[in-house]
Design a protein around this motif. Structure first.
Motif, mmCIF file in Angstrom:
data_model
loop_
_atom_site.group_PDB
_atom_site.id
_atom_site.type_symbol
_atom_site.label_atom_id
_atom_site.label_comp_id
_atom_site.label_asym_id
_atom_site.label_seq_id
_atom_site.Cartn_x
_atom_site.Cartn_y
_atom_site.Cartn_z
ATOM 1 N N VAL A 3 1.497 -0.812 0.149
ATOM 2 C CA VAL A 3 0.121 -0.014 -0.421
ATOM 3 C C VAL A 3 0.772 1.158 -0.328
ATOM 4 O O VAL A 3 0.611 2.068 -0.534
ATOM 5 C CB VAL A 3 -0.954 0.026 1.698
ATOM 6 N N SER A 4 1.914 1.126 0.170
ATOM 7 C CA SER A 4 2.810 2.619 0.506
ATOM 8 C C SER A 4 3.108 2.864 -0.465
ATOM 9 O O SER A 4 3.646 3.873 -0.601
ATOM 10 C CB SER A 4 3.863 2.477 1.582
ATOM 11 N N GLY A 48 1.832 1.898 -3.179
ATOM 12 C CA GLY A 48 1.165 2.652 -4.021
ATOM 13 C C GLY A 48 0.345 2.057 -5.259
ATOM 14 O O GLY A 48 -1.171 2.166 -5.925
ATOM 15 N N ILE A 105 -0.315 -2.703 -6.096
ATOM 16 C CA ILE A 105 -0.415 -4.154 -5.196
ATOM 17 C C ILE A 105 -1.148 -4.645 -7.022
ATOM 18 O O ILE A 105 -2.098 -4.622 -7.240
ATOM 19 C CB ILE A 105 -1.326 -4.282 -4.407
#
Lengths: 148, 394
Positions: free
Chosen positions: A31-32, A34, A36
């Protein structure tokens, strides 16, 4: 900002979804970062990828890259598919803005992760996966650097 | 195709009556305000008329308004000119600001830090408001300025400006506020609020781009930042951007005339838009202060999807919005404002800002409310995060 082909694959992505009882599943990114991507593979006895589905969390170019990569992968043998690079994805899309190049590496990495899952389940060995670390998924390893 | 503009905090269209006011000053009334002749005198008179209108909008005196090339220049000028002057004359070198300022303030502060100044960046609470006790506690003997924005550009939160002004005054510290998003959207009286310097911009209030102003309270020292001719009482050199200044003046006049109506209308549309989305989409949070906020600002974070994908999807159906997601920033960093609220990446990546304005209609909001859930659902159905949490809907 994006060409028509990228926008087409973003708005009408091919092969979105999941495969029940897949031969292999791979997920890369976090998620970090941005983005997946999760890939599901159905591989037959001849090592041909007969079906592929994906789900992607990410921006327009991440979704478009995922979609076009699945089109390129479907119908190939596992070994052929593993030759896919982010540059192939970029070329097939007709290019992405410089700041978005990193999105194109997602599919290559997700495919490797899914094949690794398949290899682990079946005991098969693919030399193309030697040295591949699925946790590295989005470190841009092997990313084709393009001068702008 | 129908185009709906919901990005009024980015910029606004120039209103027709404002453009009409500007046009003669490009052609037949083209004089340089510094010239002695009739052409020059006419231009100068009109620039001063604009100055009066801008002053009136914030309750200032006409002599306290200096025209600049925009909000960013005003911020740079207020901070840098004051910083060097204070250090040279008073040995003071400490500025207090907040973590959610516009980059025009934050990057200026970073440059000043590299040159030896001390900067305190105040935290904000979950609504984006600074804590007044934190502010008081961060004041030191060498503090010369508090610079806190009036209204945040991303989440719309209005800071307790009056209380900040009071604290600054009690401690003999200058109070500057970046009011680019506040001017024309909230009532401002610089005297009542104890503001010493205030930055503003024309293109956020239906005026032209490339022009703004800095209010500097009478008696407050400000050294020039742009050097050259004697324009703007020798404080800001360069031939005046006459047509744009006139447009800014007209925009300020209209903004003041319509302020209450403008606030009521925008607030109504904002609430309708916000409620319509919150009631029809799950896993979404509303950022910023629920009441103390810009009348036209809706800022949301949608879980499991990414902001740029939302912007592209909205643009395809004709809706213009903006996002603080990493993928839309150009730098691949998520919004510093959303991060300062304590939101994790799972929220900041799904940020969406919708800002309504004077030309937004209720039908526009209805259209957006009809399209939005479909867009969100389509992206969520593609998201592996949604599949994990919801069990998907395959």
């Amino acid at each position: 900002m994006y060409n028509d082909k990228v926008m087409d694959h973003f708005m009408n992505p091919r092969n979105v979804g999941v495969i029940e009882n897949p031969s292999g599943v791979g997920e890369v990114g976090n998620v970090s970062c941005g983005d997946i991507m999760k890939i599901y593979l159905l591989i037959d006895d001849n090592d041909v990828i007969v079906d592929i589905k994906f789900k992607t969390f990410g921006c327009g170019s991440a979704i478009a890259s995922s979609s076009i990569a699945t089109v390129m992968i479907k119908g190939k043998t596992v070994s052929e598919a593993l030759k896919l690079t982010n540059k192939d994805v970029l070329d097939e899309l007709g290019g992405l803005p410089a700041v978005k190049i990193h999105c194109s590496v997602l599919a290559e990495q997700a495919l490797k992760a899914a094949v690794l899952d398949y290899a682990n389940k079946t005991g098969k060995h693919y030399p193309e996966l030697d040295g591949f670390e699925p946790d590295d998924g989005h470190d841009d390893h092997g990313l084709v650097q393009i001068e702008f | 195709m129908k185009r709906i503009y919901l990005d009024y905090s980015a910029t606004t269209p120039v209103k027709k009556e404002i453009l009409e006011e500007m046009l003669p000053y490009f052609t037949e009334k083209f004089g340089n305000p510094s010239s002695i002749h009739k052409f020059g005198r006419d231009a100068k008179a009109k620039v001063n008329e604009a100055r009066e209108k801008v002053a009136k909008l914030i309750g200032a005196n006409v002599n306290e308004i200096y025209f600049t090339a925009g909000g960013t220049e005003s911020d740079n000028w207020a901070l840098k000119a004051t910083a060097y002057d204070m250090r040279n004359r008073n040995k003071k070198n400490h500025i207090i600001t907040s973590k959610i300022e516009h980059h025009a303030i934050l990057h200026t502060c970073e440059v000043l830090e590299k040159d030896g100044f001390e900067v305190t960046y105040l935290d904000v609470d979950k609504y984006g408001s600074i804590n007044l006790e934190d502010l008081k506690n961060s004041i030191k003997e060498n503090t010369f300025m508090i610079s806190i924005m009036f209204v945040n550009n991303e989440i719309g939160t209005i800071q307790p400006v009056k209380e900040i002004g009071k604290i600054a005054k009690e401690n003999g510290i200058l109070f500057h506020t970046d009011a680019v998003q506040a001017v024309g959207n909230v009532h401002i009286d610089v005297n009542d609020l104890n503001i010493d310097m205030l930055s503003m911009s024309s293109h956020k209030i239906y005026g032209p781009k490339g022009v703004g102003a800095l209010f500097v309270r009478k008696g407050t020292r400000i050294t020039p930042f742009i050097h050259g001719g004697a324009q703007e009482k020798q404080r800001r050199a360069g031939t005046e951007n006459v047509p744009s200044i006139i447009g800014f003046g007209k925009a300020a006049e209209i903004a003041l005339e319509n302020l209450d109506m403008h606030i009521d209308k925008l607030t109504y549309l904002r609430e309708k838009l916000k409620d319509g989305i919150m009631n029809n989409v799950s896993h979404v949070i509303y950022n910023g202060h629920p009441e103390k906020r810009h009348p036209g600002n809706v800022n949301l974070c949608f879980q499991f999807i990414e902001g740029e994908a939302m912007l592209l999807s909205l643009d395809i159906v004709g809706v213009a919005a903006s996002s603080g997601s990493a993928c839309t920033s150009g730098s691949l960093d998520p919004s510093h404002v959303l991060m300062a609220l304590g939101l994790g990446h799972e929220y900041t990546n799904g940020s969406l800002r919708l800002t309504v304005g004077d030309f937004t209609t209720e039908e526009d909001i209805d259209y957006v409310l009809e399209k939005m859930p479909v867009i969100i659902d389509r992206l969520r159905q593609m998201s592996p995060l949604y599949e994990q949490i919801e069990g998907g809907n395959n």
